[in-house]
Design an enzyme around this catalytic site. Structure first.
Site, PDB file in Angstrom:
ATOM      1  N   CYS A   1       0.840  -1.198   0.000  1.00  0.00           N
ATOM      2  CA  CYS A   1       0.000   0.000   0.000  1.00  0.00           C
ATOM      3  C   CYS A   1       0.880   1.254   0.000  1.00  0.00           C
ATOM      4  CB  CYS A   1      -0.929   0.007   1.214  1.00  0.00           C
ATOM      5  SG  CYS A   1      -0.086   0.261   2.789  1.00  0.00           S
TER       6      CYS A   1
ATOM      7  N   CYS B   1       2.848   1.857   3.176  1.00  0.00           N
ATOM      8  CA  CYS B   1       3.948   0.892   3.325  1.00  0.00           C
ATOM      9  C   CYS B   1       5.145   1.319   2.479  1.00  0.00           C
ATOM     10  CB  CYS B   1       3.490  -0.507   2.922  1.00  0.00           C
ATOM     11  SG  CYS B   1       2.111  -1.124   3.901  1.00  0.00           S
TER      12      CYS B   1
END
Length: 79
Positions: free
Chosen positions: A10, A13
């Site tokens: 994501c 992240c």
């Protein structure tokens, strides 16, 4: 020093991975930074919300994106 950025890919992240690498370079600490995207490995650390940050086997962050100052402090605590 062993640093693992836990996350499935994501945006948060990816941002954590980028920030960790920037901090490691800025403070010139020898560290192996690894991005862990495998769900099974992430769960082994007890992390249910990503992004996660593991330094020397200790979970430091789960489920939020820290700022660079926080990351620097966590890394320096583990030196």
């Amino acid at each position: 020093m062993d640093i693992k950025v836990l996350g499935t890919g994501c945006q948060k992240c990816k941002e954590l991975d980028k920030l960790v690498r920037e901090v490691v370079a800025e403070i010139n600490v020898p560290a192996n930074v690894e991005k862990v995207e495998d769900i099974a490995q992430i769960v082994q650390y007890g992390v249910m919300l990503t992004p996660g940050l593991v330094i020397n086997g200790k979970v430091k962050i789960s489920g939020r994106l820290p700022n660079k100052a926080d990351i620097k402090k966590m890394i320096e605590e583990e030196k």
